[in-house]
Design a protein around this motif. Structure first.
Motif, PDB file in Angstrom:
ATOM      1  N   ASN A  60      60.497  19.465  28.500  1.00 27.27           N
ATOM      2  CA  ASN A  60      61.827  19.067  28.945  1.00 27.27           C
ATOM      3  C   ASN A  60      61.814  17.612  29.444  1.00 27.27           C
ATOM      4  N   TYR A  61      62.969  17.114  29.853  1.00 26.52           N
ATOM      5  CA  TYR A  61      63.105  15.719  30.283  1.00 26.52           C
ATOM      6  C   TYR A  61      62.112  15.373  31.389  1.00 26.52           C
ATOM      7  N   TYR A  62      62.021  16.237  32.399  1.00 27.20           N
ATOM      8  CA  TYR A  62      61.164  15.942  33.548  1.00 27.20           C
ATOM      9  C   TYR A  62      59.684  15.975  33.151  1.00 27.20           C
ATOM     10  N   GLY A  63      59.354  16.884  32.247  1.00 23.70           N
ATOM     11  CA  GLY A  63      57.987  16.927  31.744  1.00 23.70           C
ATOM     12  C   GLY A  63      57.640  15.692  30.940  1.00 23.70           C
ATOM     13  N   ARG A  64      58.588  15.250  30.108  1.00 22.81           N
ATOM     14  CA  ARG A  64      58.330  14.041  29.307  1.00 22.81           C
ATOM     15  C   ARG A  64      58.182  12.814  30.205  1.00 22.81           C
ATOM     16  N   GLU A  65      58.977  12.758  31.269  1.00 22.75           N
ATOM     17  CA  GLU A  65      58.881  11.649  32.215  1.00 22.75           C
ATOM     18  C   GLU A  65      57.493  11.610  32.859  1.00 22.75           C
TER      19      GLU A  65
END
Length: 386
Positions: free
Chosen positions: A37-42
């Motif tokens: 997800n977005y937070y994981g990719r960040e």
């Protein structure tokens, strides 16, 4: 009381830049780097950017850096997993008599499991005999593990020469670089290093974090079982804020001229300390050598006739922190195995020596205060014993 910290080989205070980086990460980045997800990719982006920064400091590829919980895990992984992975090729390992316990204890365990370990001798300068190493290597030697800098006396081992000796053989070359990373230049390709261990808290980074360099082509199974993190080489959710802080610490030591400036500064500290003690009539000798083949940040001194624990306690009461032996074995009543390997168990040095190790926060005023305090304490103790 103005306290002076001179035990940077034991640990270092986190640099303000590191604290700032980690605070920002802990405040704003909470994702799991394995999540898509977005937070994981960040989080993953920060993880891989940090890995790249650290890899560049030792001329490694990004994929060759495995984040661990620190030097002890990295050493254990390199030694135990090499032994298990290559035991059908041979069961002979070469090391030295003055390695850190994080190397010696896994080796002792392997000896109990049927492996044979050759421990190279250490001379009074804190060095090995390269001819002894050459003679010790056999067709069934699968690993040579020799530290880059000794943590107690500061000996800088000839790693490049060792790498050249090991390269054409069947053995892999591992070096415990916990004391070296952040203090001296390291090029894993030029030095022919296969495996290398570090710890972040030795260079003003966070504790419980380090990395294992694993040369491309070596595919050791994960020492920690669980998930598929670190390309399946080390299970466990990565501590992204700490890893970002580690990268900041690495840049702090390796970018621009910082390494050279620190080396010159620490050399001046050593000479000021030695010159000051000599001028004040203190009876002492440097264990190992003062300059040649020595780490810039460590000096180990034999104070003749003064028990190390007594001197250390008196220094601490006066606000100065040094060390006798390794911080990892500070609770032990046994003399330093490092000094025993160099001078023999009957030498008074093993009971009467202190280590002082410098860091980026130390100043020449700290060293002058150390000289003044040592002179005062030693004079008092010797007068009391008359």
């Amino acid at each position: 009381m103005n306290r002076i910290y001179l035990d940077n080989s034991g640990t270092t205070p986190m640099a303000p830049e590191v604290v700032k980086t980690m605070t920002e990460m802990m405040t704003n980045v909470f994702g799991n780097a394995s999540a898509t997800n977005y937070y994981g990719r960040e989080a993953k982006n920060i993880l891989e950017t940090s890995r790249h920064t650290i890899a560049q400091t030792i001329n490694a590829e990004d994929k060759e850096i495995i984040f661990t919980s620190g030097g002890t895990e990295s050493d254990n992984t390199a030694i135990m997993q090499t032994a298990m992975f290559r035991k059908n090729e041979g069961k002979h390992i070469i090391s030295t008599k003055f390695e850190h316990e994080a190397v010696l204890r896994p080796l002792q365990r392997l000896e109990n499991e049927g492996f044979e370990v050759t421990y190279l001798n250490i001379d009074e300068n804190g060095q090995i005999d390269l001819d002894e190493l050459k003679k010790a290597i056999r067709p069934d030697t699968i690993l040579v593990t020799i530290m880059m800098i000794n943590n107690e006396v500061g000996s800088l081992l000839p790693i490049k020469e060792i790498g050249e000796i090991v390269k054409p053989t069947n053995a892999w070359f591992h070096t415990d670089a916990v004391q070296a990373y952040g203090s001296v230049p390291i090029d894993v390709k030029e030095m022919n290093i296969d495996l290398l261990s570090t710890s972040a808290h030795k260079l003003n980074g966070p504790k419980l974090l380090g990395f294992l360099y694993e040369r491309d082509g070596i595919d050791l199974p994960s020492f920690v079982q669980g998930g598929d993190q670190e390309l399946k080489r080390r299970a466990g959710t990565e501590n992204v804020p700490a890893i970002a802080g580690f990268a900041t610490a690495a840049k702090l030591h390796y970018e621009e001229n910082n390494l050279e400036e620190n080396t010159n500064k620490y050399a001046s500290f050593k000479h000021s300390l030695v010159d000051g003690l000599t001028k004040n009539g203190i009876e002492f000798e440097v264990n190992g050598q003062l300059d040649s083949q020595m780490a810039p940040q460590v000096i180990n001194i034999w104070f003749k006739g003064i028990k190390a624990d007594v001197l250390l306690t008196n220094l601490d009461l006066d606000g100065i922190v040094g060390a006798a032996g390794s911080a990892c074995t500070a609770g032990s009543l046994d003399p330093s195995h490092v000094l025993i390997s160099m001078y023999g168990k009957d030498s008074p040095r093993v009971w009467e020596s202190l280590r002082f190790s410098f860091g980026i926060e130390n100043t020449l005023d700290d060293i002058n205060q150390l000289v003044e305090t040592l002179t005062k304490i030693i004079t008092r103790l010797k007068n009391r014993n008359k």
